[in-house]
Scaffold this motif. Structure first.
Motif, mmCIF file in Angstrom:
data_model
loop_
_atom_site.group_PDB
_atom_site.id
_atom_site.type_symbol
_atom_site.label_atom_id
_atom_site.label_comp_id
_atom_site.label_asym_id
_atom_site.label_seq_id
_atom_site.Cartn_x
_atom_site.Cartn_y
_atom_site.Cartn_z
ATOM 1 N N THR A 1 0.857 -1.182 0.000
ATOM 2 C CA THR A 1 0.000 0.000 0.000
ATOM 3 C C THR A 1 0.892 1.231 0.000
ATOM 4 O O THR A 1 1.793 1.346 0.825
ATOM 5 C CB THR A 1 -0.917 0.021 1.240
ATOM 6 O OG1 THR A 1 -1.667 -1.200 1.263
ATOM 7 C CG2 THR A 1 -1.870 1.192 1.199
ATOM 8 N N CYS A 2 0.631 2.142 -0.941
ATOM 9 C CA CYS A 2 1.471 3.320 -1.134
ATOM 10 C C CYS A 2 0.933 4.499 -0.324
ATOM 11 O O CYS A 2 -0.264 4.776 -0.346
ATOM 12 C CB CYS A 2 1.506 3.668 -2.620
ATOM 13 S SG CYS A 2 2.584 5.045 -2.981
ATOM 14 N N TYR A 3 1.823 5.184 0.367
ATOM 15 C CA TYR A 3 1.447 6.359 1.148
ATOM 16 C C TYR A 3 2.312 7.548 0.740
ATOM 17 O O TYR A 3 3.515 7.401 0.515
ATOM 18 C CB TYR A 3 1.619 6.101 2.650
ATOM 19 C CG TYR A 3 0.695 5.036 3.174
ATOM 20 C CD1 TYR A 3 -0.652 5.294 3.377
ATOM 21 C CD2 TYR A 3 1.162 3.763 3.451
ATOM 22 C CE1 TYR A 3 -1.498 4.318 3.852
ATOM 23 C CE2 TYR A 3 0.323 2.769 3.922
ATOM 24 C CZ TYR A 3 -1.005 3.058 4.123
ATOM 25 O OH TYR A 3 -1.852 2.078 4.583
ATOM 26 N N ALA B 1 2.988 15.661 2.667
ATOM 27 C CA ALA B 1 3.490 14.657 1.724
ATOM 28 C C ALA B 1 5.001 14.790 1.575
ATOM 29 O O ALA B 1 5.558 15.877 1.728
ATOM 30 C CB ALA B 1 2.810 14.830 0.372
ATOM 31 N N PHE B 2 5.668 13.672 1.278
ATOM 32 C CA PHE B 2 7.108 13.695 1.048
ATOM 33 C C PHE B 2 7.441 14.592 -0.137
ATOM 34 O O PHE B 2 8.379 15.370 -0.082
ATOM 35 C CB PHE B 2 7.645 12.289 0.772
ATOM 36 C CG PHE B 2 7.645 11.385 1.977
ATOM 37 C CD1 PHE B 2 8.524 11.591 3.028
ATOM 38 C CD2 PHE B 2 6.761 10.321 2.057
ATOM 39 C CE1 PHE B 2 8.532 10.763 4.137
ATOM 40 C CE2 PHE B 2 6.770 9.490 3.158
ATOM 41 C CZ PHE B 2 7.641 9.705 4.203
ATOM 42 N N ILE C 1 6.161 5.973 0.705
ATOM 43 C CA ILE C 1 6.315 4.807 1.579
ATOM 44 C C ILE C 1 5.399 3.727 1.034
ATOM 45 O O ILE C 1 4.276 4.003 0.626
ATOM 46 C CB ILE C 1 5.912 5.134 3.038
ATOM 47 C CG1 ILE C 1 6.955 6.039 3.684
ATOM 48 C CG2 ILE C 1 5.746 3.858 3.852
ATOM 49 C CD1 ILE C 1 6.638 6.398 5.124
ATOM 50 N N ILE C 2 5.905 2.494 1.022
ATOM 51 C CA ILE C 2 5.051 1.361 0.671
ATOM 52 C C ILE C 2 5.011 0.436 1.881
ATOM 53 O O ILE C 2 6.058 -0.029 2.359
ATOM 54 C CB ILE C 2 5.557 0.611 -0.571
ATOM 55 C CG1 ILE C 2 5.488 1.540 -1.786
ATOM 56 C CG2 ILE C 2 4.721 -0.652 -0.804
ATOM 57 C CD1 ILE C 2 5.947 0.920 -3.069
ATOM 58 N N ASN D 1 -2.591 6.933 -6.214
ATOM 59 C CA ASN D 1 -3.319 7.678 -5.191
ATOM 60 C C ASN D 1 -2.769 7.320 -3.813
ATOM 61 O O ASN D 1 -2.272 6.206 -3.606
ATOM 62 C CB ASN D 1 -4.812 7.357 -5.238
ATOM 63 C CG ASN D 1 -5.453 7.872 -6.494
ATOM 64 O OD1 ASN D 1 -5.129 8.944 -6.985
ATOM 65 N ND2 ASN D 1 -6.373 7.096 -7.054
ATOM 66 N N ASP D 2 -2.890 8.253 -2.887
ATOM 67 C CA ASP D 2 -2.474 8.008 -1.517
ATOM 68 C C ASP D 2 -3.302 6.861 -0.941
ATOM 69 O O ASP D 2 -4.500 6.759 -1.185
ATOM 70 C CB ASP D 2 -2.655 9.277 -0.677
ATOM 71 C CG ASP D 2 -2.021 9.168 0.695
ATOM 72 O OD1 ASP D 2 -1.002 8.468 0.821
ATOM 73 O OD2 ASP D 2 -2.549 9.786 1.636
#
Length: 155
Positions: free
Chosen positions: A89-91, A100-101, A116-117, A140-141
């Protein structure tokens, strides 16, 4: 008292590397007694060209001649496309509500965390493989991602 084996079992490492190649895994780890061996590979980032996805057109547009539809080709994405090194899951940020980064238009440096995954309850920071400007974020986040799925574009 039994003598402990000193040195590294190179044959085991070769066997693990062969398993990585045969199964297209990126990492494998084994533990036996008090010895743990982890073999991983990170492919050399290669810039690729991708095309924006084509979406279904309404029935009226589908009736247009094929030549007219071909003239409206999808735009070409130029730059380095960072792909997901794993399933998870991607963040966009380190915690809910945090900034956000990276954002589209922002310049990043090689090694800077861009996403981040989460995989198996482990948060894996994804670094920028090169310096440049982020021109697109393609996920998407909080969305699930597959191995090799495009995440973002860096020019």
């Amino acid at each position: 008292m039994a003598d402990k084996k000193t040195g590294i079992d190179q044959a085991l490492i070769r066997d693990l590397a062969n398993i990585l190649n045969d199964t297209d895994l990126t990492e494998i780890e084994v533990e036996q007694d008090d010895v743990r061996i982890r073999v991983s590979r990170m492919g050399t980032p290669q810039p690729i060209q991708a095309y924006a996805p084509q979406y279904m057109q309404p029935a009226a547009a589908a009736a247009q001649p094929v030549a007219a539809a071909a003239a409206e080709a999808a735009p070409v994405i130029n730059g380095f496309i960072l792909t997901s090194p794993m399933v998870g899951t991607c963040y966009y940020s380190p915690a809910p509500g945090s900034p956000a980064f990276v954002e589209v238009g922002q310049t990043v440096k090689e090694g800077q965390t861009v996403l981040i995954i989460e995989a198996m309850k482990t948060m894996n920071q994804i670094p920028a493989p090169r310096s440049g400007k982020v021109t697109a974020i393609m996920v998407n986040d909080s969305s699930p991602v597959e191995f090799g799925e495009p995440l973002l574009v860096i020019e």
